[in-house]
Write an enzyme that holds these catalytic residues in place. Structure first.
Site: not given
Length: 425
Positions: A348, A259, A390, A351, A274
């Site tokens: 987070e 990403r 994460r 998801s 991130r």
RNA sequence: GGAGAGAUGGCUGAGUGGCCGAAAGCGCCGGUUUGCUAAACCGGUGUACCGGGUAAACCGGUACCACGGGUUCGAAUCCCGUUCUCUCCGCCA
């Protein structure tokens, strides 16, 4: 993508849903294009019908009539071609607008423009109480020699990293743990390509090459690095017609995720929270075309995510994402946010989305059943089993000890091979 | 990377310019026959879109033989490009 007939027959609901989701879209123009489309199709079909009749007469026509028929045929060819060009222009304009419309929304999803309107529906676990100042994952990882961020930046740029020593084992253990869990839950396991064609990315709902893209694309090809195995698992059955008896199908995929995080600078860029590349085990589900079936699998996916984090001993909360944060494809979305003591907030970690038939319509994934005529678009769902970076942050920060060591959750010990990561002597 | 062959309905596979949405077989669905099962026989069996029908049934039309263009009054069939598959050679973890 929503069905065109559905849009035209439910124009008000579609328009309202766009407002709820914060999508600036005016439906009027689309409706008028849809009407033009019908007219042009009818006119084109009539011309082609005549064309077939004319050309069908030619072989048996007397010689003196033949010339006239051929001339009429030529004329019709031009007329048909003109109509087709007109239609192509209308359909392309129509589709461009159709693609801007987000999926419809689950009636129970909270309505609101931003994060603050999302609803916490459950919390699990007790936040650890430390009798010392807890360290964040960057500090822990550097003291324990688990990461080389500078090396990652030197070789590939900011946002890339090397895992080292026990962190490597921990990543592999997380993968093993997740994969074993999903196999036991009846998922078919896959490793997937880390690249996919742009048309697959688009089908899933990503824009591979726009100015604000989150996607790395490969120059001079139609390939992009995948942002999640959702792309490759969803693309797997593209253009197929499935026997409804084989649904639901539960697939699990291990892939790297890339990403660009364009526009993500400034917030939470510290450490490996991130990053531009990480490893993830993803769940992907295909169900029959009704919301009861897909909602049920959606609940299962969330339950599995919770099982996984409970097994790691990590406190978390479950968020019912509000309309403004759902993105394009999701009909409803539940996130797990793990407690991260180093940040002193939730972050987070998973998801899970029910995308109903929004993705399958663009990907052409349909199913057939004796219970109905024709084919219908399947429902697709996706959810994170484990996003390694994460999850690792949550483990390190929640299970840290006063002496700077980290206790490995028992569930991972078979693969890590020790019960604690301690500072090197 | 080089050379060649190929891509037709759920599957196998015929079809080289009009009578082809497409033979035949298999599979599947319905029926007949039959102690049961099997076999045999008969019939049916793609998808999408547009229009009609209150709706379902159904009816009319158009498109689709990997994908995209072209030639032609007319293309599964001829031409060009692309993608994918297979075989052989080379290279390689």
């Amino acid at each position: 993508m929503l069905d065109l007939t559905y849009i035209t027959e439910n124009a008000d609901a579609v328009q309202q849903n766009c407002r709820d989701r914060g999508v600036a879209f005016e439906i009027g123009e689309l409706l008028s294009l849809a009407e033009q489309r019908r007219t042009l199709i009818a006119a084109g079909d009539a011309l082609r019908h005549e064309q077939k009749e004319v050309s069908g007469k030619i072989p048996k026509a007397p010689a003196d009539e033949r010339g006239g028929l051929v001339a009429r045929g030529k004329e019709l060819r031009e007329l048909v071609s003109d109509k087709e060009k007109e239609l192509a222009a209308v359909e392309s304009a129509l589709r461009a607008r159709q693609l801007q419309i987000p999926n419809m929304t689950h009636p129970d999803a909270p309505v609101g423009p931003d994060e603050s309107h999302s609803r916490t529906i459950r919390e699990w676990g007790d936040k650890p109480k430390f009798d010392f100042q807890p360290r964040d994952h960057v500090e822990l990882m550097s003291q324990l020699d688990l990461v080389d961020l500078e090396g990652g930046a030197k070789v590939a740029g900011h946002g890339f990293y090397y895992l080292k020593n026990e962190a490597v084992l921990l990543e592999l253990a997380l993968v093993q743990y997740a994969v074993a869990k999903l196999r036991a839950e009846g998922f078919t396991l896959f490793t997937t390509p880390d690249l996919a064609r742009d048309e697959v990315l688009e089908g899933i709902g990503f824009n591979p090459r726009g100015p604000e893209t989150q996607i790395y694309s490969v120059q001079n090809t139609d390939l992009s690095l995948v942002a999640t195995a959702e792309i490759t698992l969803g693309g797997l059955l593209k253009d197929e017609i499935l026997d409804a008896g084989t649904l639901p199908r539960k697939y699990a995929g291990l892939s790297h995720c890339f990403r660009t995080e364009a526009g993500g600078h400034g917030k939470a860029t510290r450490g490996i929270y991130r990053v531009h590349q990480f490893t993830k085990v993803e769940m992907f589900g295909y169900t029959g075309p009704d919301v009861a079936a897909s909602d049920e699998l959606h609940a299962t996916i969330v339950r599995i995510e919770e099982d996984i984090f409970q097994g790691l001993g990590i406190p978390y909360r479950v968020i019912d994402t509000c309309t403004g944060d759902l993105g394009g494809p999701a009909y409803r979305k539940f996130d797990l946010e793990a407690w991260m003591p180093g940040r002193n907030e939730y972050g987070e970690v998973t998801s899970a989305s029910n995308c109903t038939d929004y993705q399958s319509r663009r990907l052409g994934i349909r199913c057939k059943s004796p219970d109905w005529k024709g084919t219908r678009f399947v429902h697709t769902l996706n959810g994170t089993a484990v996003a390694c970076t994460r999850a690792m942050i949550a483990i390190l920060e929640n299970h840290q000890q006063a002496d700077g060591s980290v206790v490995i959750p028992p569930a991972l010990r078979p693969w890590v091979g020790c019960d604690r990561i301690s500072p090197k002597a």
